[in-house]
Design a protein around this motif. Structure first.
Motif, short mmCIF file in Angstrom:
data_model
loop_
_atom_site.label_atom_id
_atom_site.label_comp_id
_atom_site.label_asym_id
_atom_site.label_seq_id
_atom_site.Cartn_x
_atom_site.Cartn_y
_atom_site.Cartn_z
N GLU A 43 88.62 58.39 54.88
CA GLU A 43 89.63 59.12 55.05
C GLU A 43 89.44 60.33 55.91
OE1 GLU A 43 93.00 58.81 53.74
OE2 GLU A 43 92.74 57.13 52.07
N LEU A 44 90.14 60.48 57.13
CA LEU A 44 89.63 61.63 57.99
C LEU A 44 89.94 63.01 57.18
CD1 LEU A 44 91.86 60.79 61.22
CD2 LEU A 44 89.48 60.59 61.02
N ALA A 45 90.84 63.28 56.11
CA ALA A 45 90.77 64.44 55.55
C ALA A 45 89.99 64.50 54.38
CB ALA A 45 92.29 64.72 54.97
N ASN A 46 88.99 63.60 54.10
CA ASN A 46 88.04 63.63 53.00
C ASN A 46 86.46 63.66 53.31
OD1 ASN A 46 89.85 61.25 50.76
ND2 ASN A 46 90.44 63.30 51.26
N VAL A 47 85.95 63.83 52.26
CA VAL A 47 84.26 63.89 52.61
C VAL A 47 83.97 62.96 53.44
CG1 VAL A 47 82.16 64.24 51.60
CG2 VAL A 47 84.08 65.47 50.61
N ILE A 48 84.12 61.68 52.90
CA ILE A 48 83.81 60.52 53.61
C ILE A 48 84.88 60.33 54.55
CG2 ILE A 48 83.43 57.91 53.38
CD1 ILE A 48 81.24 59.82 52.17
N ASN A 49 84.90 60.61 55.80
CA ASN A 49 85.82 60.73 56.85
C ASN A 49 85.60 59.59 57.99
OD1 ASN A 49 83.73 61.89 58.12
ND2 ASN A 49 84.82 63.74 58.72
N SER A 50 84.58 58.72 57.89
CA SER A 50 84.30 57.98 58.75
C SER A 50 83.39 56.84 58.39
CB SER A 50 83.51 58.54 60.14
OG SER A 50 82.09 59.04 59.48
N ALA A 51 83.22 55.45 59.20
CA ALA A 51 82.56 54.41 58.80
C ALA A 51 80.97 55.05 58.62
CB ALA A 51 82.48 53.34 59.96
N VAL A 52 80.49 55.94 59.47
CA VAL A 52 79.21 56.41 59.41
C VAL A 52 79.03 57.04 58.32
CG1 VAL A 52 77.63 58.01 60.60
CG2 VAL A 52 78.80 56.25 62.13
N GLN A 53 79.77 58.03 57.51
CA GLN A 53 79.66 58.74 56.34
C GLN A 53 79.56 57.83 55.09
OE1 GLN A 53 78.20 61.64 56.93
NE2 GLN A 53 79.83 63.17 56.43
N ALA A 54 80.53 56.69 55.25
CA ALA A 54 80.65 55.75 54.26
C ALA A 54 79.27 55.01 54.10
CB ALA A 54 81.81 54.58 54.41
N ARG A 55 78.46 54.63 55.19
CA ARG A 55 77.33 54.07 55.37
C ARG A 55 76.28 55.10 54.56
NH1 ARG A 55 76.54 48.79 55.13
NH2 ARG A 55 75.10 49.00 53.88
N ARG A 56 76.38 56.29 54.92
CA ARG A 56 75.49 57.56 54.58
C ARG A 56 75.67 57.51 52.94
NH1 ARG A 56 76.31 63.75 55.20
NH2 ARG A 56 74.31 64.53 53.93
N LEU A 57 76.87 57.25 52.30
CA LEU A 57 77.06 57.33 51.13
C LEU A 57 76.54 56.21 50.39
CD1 LEU A 57 78.50 58.31 48.32
CD2 LEU A 57 80.39 56.99 49.11
N ILE A 58 76.62 54.93 50.98
CA ILE A 58 76.20 53.52 50.38
C ILE A 58 74.53 53.70 50.33
CG2 ILE A 58 75.68 51.18 50.88
CD1 ILE A 58 78.54 51.31 52.09
N ASN A 59 74.14 54.41 51.20
CA ASN A 59 72.40 54.34 51.34
C ASN A 59 72.07 55.27 50.44
OD1 ASN A 59 72.64 52.58 53.22
ND2 ASN A 59 72.24 54.00 55.09
#
Length: 279
Positions: free
Chosen positions: A155-171
């Motif tokens: 979500e643009l307004a959240n900490v995970i605001n992009s696919a790249v950040q989502a992948r970072r979280l997963i990793n």
């Protein structure tokens, strides 16, 4: 793929009424919210009869519970509010299988104390990231205990605001319990057609091994949200990208009125069919 809808699109505090409305509007699944059981979105106590009512409604209507909302502000400035949200997550996780789903959706949060969907300048700071990671540590313990998965939506307004950040979280978390809820309208605000397509295609490619459900809403040219099929997103391209990635799950629409629901179901049906225009 199956067309689904947020259950709370429809009025009512009884799951049989809500799920029947979803079925009659043309949907095969819902993303459920305990507000539709009259318990509020984040109950800390869920009676057995409320869980049985959801399961019975799902069986009787043939509407699947694709996911259940357990959304709270994971980085709220008030730690007590985070802890209350975590207790509700645990309560929902404890009944999820009996209610018919193993996926709980969450919000990675905003430092905005009043609105978890509003951006804040501290959201992308190191402290916010660490608070979110710590919260996921708690949620993963709960997820393991109850054998459920956590659906994270960029979500643009959240900490995970992009696919790249989502992948970072997963990793970072290195857990199979973390899955992705992908909404193309949450990946951009003001972009031209080529850039919109690129952003969506790249997000699907980057996250394709973790996408549990896809969402279906839209953006207007001015950046505001729109009903799926009424905005600027190229839906045939979006669905085609999901199919190429091997996704065959639920595509859940939201951000629309109950009156609009049948029209969106009709719009999605030919795209989601195996031989559809999205193929």
């Amino acid at each position: 793929m199956r067309a689904g809808i947020f259950a709370k699109t429809f009025t009512g505090t009884a799951p049989d009424v809500v799920l029947a409305a979803a079925r009659d509007a043309g949907y095969a699944s819902v993303q459920y919210n305990f507000a539709c059981s009259g318990l509020g979105a984040l109950p800390e106590v869920i009676p057995d009869e409320a869980v049985a009512a959801i399961r019975d409604a799902s069986v009787n209507t043939s509407v699947t519970i694709a996911a259940i909302s357990a959304t709270y502000n994971m980085i709220h400035p008030d730690v007590g509010i985070r802890e209350a949200g975590r207790r509700s997550f645990a309560a929902i996780a404890s009944v999820a299988h009996r209610a018919g789903s193993n996926l709980l959706t969450v919000c990675t949060g905003s430092r905005d104390a009043a609105d978890q969907w509003r951006d804040h300048p501290d959201n992308q700071g190191a402290e916010a990231w660490q608070d979110m990671i710590a919260e996921f540590g708690h949620l993963l313990d709960i997820a393991e205990r109850y054998d459920v998965f956590i659906g994270v939506e960029p979500e643009l307004a959240n900490v995970i605001n992009s696919a790249v950040q989502a992948r970072r979280l997963i990793n970072t978390m290195a857990s199979e319990r973390i899955r992705i809820v992908l909404d193309p309208a949450n990946l951009f605000e003001h972009e031209d057609a080529d850039e919109r397509g690129r952003i969506i295609d790249e997000a699907i490619d980057l996250l394709k091994d973790r996408i549990a459900i896809a969402h279906a809403k839209d953006r207007n040219a001015d950046g505001s949200f729109a009903t799926a099929g009424k905005g600027v997103i190229d839906y045939p391209r979006y669905v085609a990208a999901l199919k190429r990635a091997g996704f065959d799950g639920d595509v859940i629409t939201h951000g629309l009125s109950a009156a609009e629901a049948p029209g969106v179901a009709a719009f999605l049906a030919p795209l989601l069919a195996p031989e559809g225009r999205g193929a």
